[in-house]
Design a protein around this motif. Structure first.
Motif, PDB file in Angstrom:
ATOM      1  N   HIS A   1      28.455  49.001  39.085  1.00 36.25           N
ATOM      2  CA  HIS A   1      29.302  47.808  39.098  1.00 36.25           C
ATOM      3  C   HIS A   1      29.277  47.116  37.738  1.00 36.25           C
ATOM      4  CE1 HIS A   1      31.181  44.068  40.241  1.00 36.25           C
ATOM      5  NE2 HIS A   1      30.138  43.437  39.754  1.00 36.25           N
ATOM      6  N   GLN A   2      28.095  46.951  37.160  1.00 33.06           N
ATOM      7  CA  GLN A   2      27.977  46.288  35.864  1.00 33.06           C
ATOM      8  C   GLN A   2      28.724  47.057  34.776  1.00 33.06           C
ATOM      9  OE1 GLN A   2      26.901  43.304  35.190  1.00 33.06           O
ATOM     10  NE2 GLN A   2      26.263  42.936  37.275  1.00 33.06           N
TER      11      GLN A   2
ATOM     12  N   GLU B   1      31.297  49.132  35.166  1.00 32.11           N
ATOM     13  CA  GLU B   1      32.732  49.019  35.409  1.00 32.11           C
ATOM     14  C   GLU B   1      33.238  47.619  35.090  1.00 32.11           C
ATOM     15  OE1 GLU B   1      33.214  50.376  39.429  1.00 32.11           O
ATOM     16  OE2 GLU B   1      32.945  52.479  38.855  1.00 32.11           O
ATOM     17  N   TYR B   2      32.417  46.625  35.368  1.00 30.85           N
ATOM     18  CA  TYR B   2      32.812  45.253  35.067  1.00 30.85           C
ATOM     19  C   TYR B   2      32.954  45.045  33.561  1.00 30.85           C
ATOM     20  CZ  TYR B   2      33.007  40.216  34.808  1.00 30.85           C
ATOM     21  OH  TYR B   2      33.406  38.944  34.527  1.00 30.85           O
ATOM     22  N   ARG B   3      32.028  45.592  32.774  1.00 25.60           N
ATOM     23  CA  ARG B   3      32.114  45.470  31.307  1.00 25.60           C
ATOM     24  C   ARG B   3      33.390  46.123  30.792  1.00 25.60           C
ATOM     25  NH1 ARG B   3      26.403  46.052  31.487  1.00 25.60           N
ATOM     26  NH2 ARG B   3      26.592  48.296  31.354  1.00 25.60           N
ATOM     27  N   GLU B   4      33.734  47.303  31.339  1.00 21.98           N
ATOM     28  CA  GLU B   4      34.960  47.981  30.920  1.00 21.98           C
ATOM     29  C   GLU B   4      36.179  47.136  31.273  1.00 21.98           C
ATOM     30  OE1 GLU B   4      34.919  51.859  32.708  1.00 21.98           O
ATOM     31  OE2 GLU B   4      33.012  52.366  31.766  1.00 21.98           O
ATOM     32  N   LEU B   5      36.183  46.559  32.459  1.00 20.38           N
ATOM     33  CA  LEU B   5      37.300  45.722  32.882  1.00 20.38           C
ATOM     34  C   LEU B   5      37.394  44.480  32.000  1.00 20.38           C
ATOM     35  CD1 LEU B   5      39.568  44.916  34.850  1.00 20.38           C
ATOM     36  CD2 LEU B   5      37.804  43.815  36.243  1.00 20.38           C
ATOM     37  N   ALA B   6      36.261  43.861  31.707  1.00 18.77           N
ATOM     38  CA  ALA B   6      36.251  42.651  30.884  1.00 18.77           C
ATOM     39  C   ALA B   6      36.801  42.945  29.493  1.00 18.77           C
ATOM     40  CB  ALA B   6      34.840  42.072  30.804  1.00 18.77           C
TER      41      ALA B   6
ATOM     42  N   GLU C   1      40.561  43.458  29.791  1.00 17.93           N
ATOM     43  CA  GLU C   1      41.246  42.182  30.002  1.00 17.93           C
ATOM     44  C   GLU C   1      41.256  41.336  28.721  1.00 17.93           C
ATOM     45  OE1 GLU C   1      42.998  40.979  32.714  1.00 17.93           O
ATOM     46  OE2 GLU C   1      42.786  43.067  33.345  1.00 17.93           O
TER      47      GLU C   1
END
Length: 107
Positions: free
Chosen positions: A26-27, A29-34, A37
């Motif tokens: 999750h962490q 994938e969240y960094r990639e999304l951030a 964005e």
């Protein structure tokens, strides 16, 4: 007087985050999304297309598109610095209130 035991109900997300493998994934994938964005926001602020940004950053349009879409799993620092610089930003390293501007050596 007896004490009532109160159990806070956990959300599905909270339960899943207790699994270390899930939390790590999750962490990441969240960094990639951030990052994706952030890049989208900066591009919109400057009204830049993927091709225009790629040209100004000195990287391929495919590399820029992969960052923008979150498909870039292991981006090279040179690409990131080029894209950020082309958008008019600088990178600053900060620790305990001490700031150091990041200036990559010219290639």
């Amino acid at each position: 007087m007896s004490k009532k035991k109160t159990n806070k109900l956990m959300s599905t997300f909270e339960r899943e985050m207790q699994d270390m493998d899930f939390a790590k994934t999750h962490q990441e994938e969240y960094r990639e999304l951030a990052l994706s964005e952030l890049l989208l926001t900066l591009m919109e602020e400057d009204d830049k297309s993927v091709r225009q940004l790629a040209k100004e950053a000195g990287v391929s349009a495919i590399a820029t598109q992969n960052i923008r879409s979150g498909k870039s799993e292991d981006m090279r620092l040179k690409i990131f610095v080029g894209v950020v610089s082309a958008l008019g930003y600088n990178i600053v390293l900060e620790k305990d209130g001490h700031r150091i501007p990041f200036s990559p050596s010219p290639s």
